[in-house]
Scaffold this active site. Structure first.
Site, PDB file in Angstrom:
ATOM      1  N   ASP A   1     -21.708 -16.734 -17.177  1.00  0.00           N
ATOM      2  CA  ASP A   1     -22.210 -17.440 -15.568  1.00  0.00           C
ATOM      3  C   ASP A   1     -21.428 -18.838 -15.700  1.00  0.00           C
ATOM      4  O   ASP A   1     -20.880 -19.155 -17.026  1.00  0.00           O
ATOM      5  CB  ASP A   1     -23.579 -17.793 -15.234  1.00  0.00           C
ATOM      6  CG  ASP A   1     -23.569 -18.003 -13.880  1.00  0.00           C
ATOM      7  OD1 ASP A   1     -22.703 -18.681 -13.203  1.00  0.00           O
ATOM      8  OD2 ASP A   1     -24.624 -17.789 -13.148  1.00  0.00           O
TER       9      ASP A   1
HETATM   10  C1  BGC Z   1     -23.741 -18.895 -10.123  1.00  0.00           C
HETATM   11  C2  BGC Z   1     -22.863 -17.407  -9.991  1.00  0.00           C
HETATM   12  C3  BGC Z   1     -21.774 -17.729  -9.383  1.00  0.00           C
HETATM   13  C4  BGC Z   1     -20.897 -18.662 -10.265  1.00  0.00           C
HETATM   14  C5  BGC Z   1     -19.515 -19.037  -9.598  1.00  0.00           C
HETATM   15  C6  BGC Z   1     -22.934 -19.873 -10.706  1.00  0.00           C
HETATM   16  O1  BGC Z   1     -23.458 -20.963 -10.389  1.00  0.00           O
HETATM   17  O2  BGC Z   1     -24.933 -18.715 -10.789  1.00  0.00           O
HETATM   18  O3  BGC Z   1     -23.667 -16.676  -9.377  1.00  0.00           O
HETATM   19  O4  BGC Z   1     -21.028 -16.489  -9.407  1.00  0.00           O
HETATM   20  O5  BGC Z   1     -21.601 -19.886 -10.229  1.00  0.00           O
HETATM   21  O6  BGC Z   1     -19.519 -19.710  -8.495  1.00  0.00           O
END
Ligand code: BGC
Length: 747
Positions: A271
């Site tokens: 993540d």
């Molecule tokens: C989220 C993810 C997301 C990523 C990219 C993170 O804050 O938890 O689900 O895909 O950001 O935007």
């Protein structure tokens, strides 16, 4: 997704056109990695030795906020990622989160996970995946960051709207459909957030303590099905820790369960900003580090990893394995050859969005058959509530979509009512305004400023709504959450389950002014309904409905479509009844950085049923404009520990409708604790008035098994299992039994 690709020289020609190749190559000179007639693994075998150490390192960390890899000298394109999961997100810069403001980055907004799972329709989930896959291709994205499939442990979690409910079987079926649909379109699914990201509060630091059975039986099955059944080629490590180790550098989860036990061949993507230590990330299973900051060379799997290899701290083969996994995504998305062209916002895409929104609507109450709206009895229809004129597709943070269009409830209802009745609107209440920074902190959370609604404004809005209600023959009061911080939003949890602001008071006033009031909830997670529920004759949960939200809801309200959604999550009577609440702060949100999942296996209806707690609306519940009769239960063994369960379902009413037939297994004899009942199969069946269909449901060994932490395997204890077939978890219509004679393994 392809594993064997048609022969084409498209990238070569493109490279030649760009002057990247000094001399044109004949077919015989095509390097093996470019030969689309060869198996992907053979092509990757050929490509890896051609890469320099720096090029390989470049494939295992970001070089843009949503981009990695790329080796122009060899014609290897960048790997482009994007959110996800309910449509293709608007473009950000390579190094800045601020939207670029392009005019070509719109997309179809599909209803989010809560709505998709409320359809209980895996075929529709597959169609959803197809739409998103096609739009991903059109927008040049290889990897779609979704779907999200964390189990709803507490209804307070801000991201519950993004997920597939509280039951592992339902979540798994929806996830498998979605992943298959998406990956058939030259796009890669990155299933997320692995694992146990069940709260947004403290998500960047909290460590989850969970017992092995709850982990295996509740929290992992949807991921397992996505990987083993649907072949998901990417998985996103979560922000939180599990048993003390951050998920993106958690050896037991990544190397042990995911790659070891499940044989995952794709890439583990972090993540954004969830990687904390070079050595741990490199050795414990991470394959691609993504982040929120623009200093990509400083990422843990960038320069530090390169220097570690040069210093001999890491074996080269380990890096090659990570590169191979990243290349599998690139090849399988068709990027090395020619990808499908894709399409965007086609009539077919809008139709899928509409069908999901329609099938997701859950009719919770309908006293005196107030719904569907009878135009003969309504001259003036009052639509009340700010949620009737808000759009939601951009809400929720990273899952937000810049929709081509989104019909609001008021637009949908007004268009449907045109020519047959007057529609009046009153705002009734207003959510606070939230302004957010586009940049994110280390846990991906954006700064925000909240402007509350002044008390006198709130009072006046409510007063005016009461006047409108009195003037109308029927009221549609659209209440719910804002899809903003503390109301179904990534990065924050709710603090309680009540409707925000003065909505409960407004509902009570409106229904007193006009008892013919229908409350429509637009929310992604449960709300409590005290004290108004008893007085309101009709209530629907509409969720967030995507591009076609308002028109789909109007179809249901006016009876063009019979509601067929069922709750994927229990609606409790009070927060104090919810499983994670019982253990106090230790159980949620955690104390001293640790959250203990003390309820163990008893998540969702497993908790309410086992503890005999009456929910407000149970898991699997949803009314229809018609009624269904169940009969003729038959259980036929297919083997020593598998069976086919059959029953007849008849539509007893005058309207066409669809019923979700749910099969729960009850185990009262095993040596270990079992929840009161567990969903193990379901089918959605469409029936014309008076029609009967026979529904067949399959039970496999896993349907009867529990995970034995001692034996590290799935076990079945011999004995008689109850077979419960019904219309919800608390409305069991047929009961049977299935005896299993010998204890067995169900691995
Ligand atoms: C989220 C993810 C997301 C990523 C990219 C993170 O804050 O938890 O689900 O895909 O950001 O935007």
């Amino acid at each position: 997704m392809r594993l064997s690709l048609p022969r084409t020289c498209a990238p070569l020609l493109a490279c030649a056109a760009l002057g990247l190749l000094r001399t044109p190559l004949g077919a015989a000179d095509i390097p093996r990695y470019r030969d689309a007639s060869l198996p992907v693994e053979a092509r990757i075998d050929d490509l890896i030795p051609r890469l320099t150490l720096e090029e390989k390192i470049g494939m295992v960390h970001a070089n843009g906020l949503f981009r990695s890899g790329g080796v122009p000298r060899l014609g290897v394109p960048y790997l482009w990622m994007d959110d996800g999961p309910q449509g293709i997100r608007a473009e950000t810069g390579l190094t800045s989160w601020a939207p670029t403001g392009q005019t070509d980055d719109y997309a179809t907004a599909l209803p989010p996970g809560c709505a998709l799972s409320a359809t209980w329709n895996p075929e529709l989930a597959q169609a959803c995946g197809t739409v998103i896959g096609e739009e991903a291709c059109m927008r040049g994205k290889n990897v779609l960051l979704g779907p999200g499939m964390n189990i709803i442990r507490t209804p307070l979690c801000g991201r519950d709207y993004d997920y597939f409910g509280e039951d592992p079987w339902l979540a798994g079926r929806i996830a498998v459909g979605y992943v298959r649909g998406l990956q058939a379109e030259d796009s890669i699914a990155c299933v997320k957030h692995f694992a146990l990201n069940n709260q947004e509060k403290d998500r960047g630091t909290v460590s989850v303590e969970v017992d092995e059975r709850a982990l295996r039986e509740i929290y992992l099955p949807a991921f397992e099905a996505s990987v083993r059944e649907a072949g998901a080629l990417a998985i996103m490590g979560a922000y939180n820790k599990v048993r003390g180790a951050y998920c993106c550098q958690n050896g037991p989860l990544l190397n042990g369960i995911l790659k070891g036990e499940w044989g995952f061949r794709g890439a583990v993507i972090s993540d954004w900003g969830a990687t904390h230590d070079s050595k741990e990330a490199v050795t414990q299973g991470l394959d691609l580090e993504m982040g929120s900051g623009p200093k990509f060379e400083e990422y843990r799997m960038a320069k530090a990893y390169l220097e570690g290899i040069q210093a001999g701290s890491y074996p080269a083969g380990q890096l090659d394995d990570k590169v191979r996994r990243n290349l599998r995504m690139l090849f399988a998305s068709g990027a090395m050859d020619s990808r499908k062209p894709g399409s965007i916002n086609t009539p077919a895409h809008r139709e899928v969005a509409r069908r999901i929104a329609e099938e997701a609507v859950v009719l919770l109450k309908n006293e005196g058959a107030l719904l569907p709206i009878d135009p003969a009895k309504v001259k003036t229809l009052a639509v009340i509530g700010q949620n009737a004129v808000r759009t939601f597709a951009q809400g929720g943070n990273s899952a937000g979509v810049k929709a081509f269009h989104e019909t609001t409830v008021l637009e949908g209802v007004a268009a449907r009512a045109l020519g047959s009745m007057n529609v009046i609107f009153s705002e009734g209440y207003r959510h606070p305004e939230v302004h957010r920074s586009s940049e994110r902190d280390a846990a991906g959370v954006r700064r925000m400023e909240v402007t509350e609604v002044p008390t006198d404004v709130a009072r006046e809005l409510s007063d005016r709504a009461v006047v409108a209600a009195k003037d109308a023959d029927l009221v549609i009061l659209v209440a719910g959450l804002s899809h903003q911080p503390r109301g179904d939003d990534e990065g924050t949890d709710r603090v309680d389950l009540s409707l925000p602001g003065r909505q409960a008071e407004l509902i009570a006033r409106v229904v007193e002014a006009n008892p013919r009031t229908v409350v429509v909830l637009v929310s992604g997670s449960p709300v409590v309904m005290d004290p108004w529920l008893a007085k309101v004759p009709a209530v629907l949960e509409a969720w967030y409905g995507g591009s076609e939200a308002g028109s789909a809801l109007a179809q249901v309200l006016f009876g063009d479509v019979t509601p067929s959604g069922k709750l994927p999550v229990t609606f409790p009577r009070a927060l104090a009844h919810t499983p994670a609440y019982q253990g106090g702060l230790r159980a949620y949100p955690g104390v001293d950085g640790v959250v203990h999942y003390e309820e163990g296996l008893l998540v969702g209806y497993r908790w309410y049923d086992t503890k005999n707690i009456e929910p407000l609306f149970p898991f699997g519940f949803g009314l229809s404009y018609t009624t269904f009769e169940y009969s003729k239960l038959k259980v036929t063994p297919d083997g020593p520990d598998s069976a086919t369960v059959e029953c007849d379902v008849t539509n007893k009413g005058a309207r066409a409708g669809a019923e979700v037939v749910q099969l729960y297994v009850e185990d009262g004899h095993s040596r270990v604790q079992r929840p009161a009942k567990e969903l193990k199969a379901f089918a959605k069946v469409a029936l014309a008035p008076g029609e009967t269909k026979t529904v067949k449901l399959a039970l496999t060994p896993r349907s009867f098994a529990y995970y034995s932490a001692e034996a590290h395997s799935w076990r079945i204890d011999a004995g008689s299992f109850g077979i419960l077939v019904g219309s919800s978890s608390r409305d069991i219509r047929l009961r049977g039994a299935y005896p299993i004679a010998d204890a067995a393994s169900a691995d």
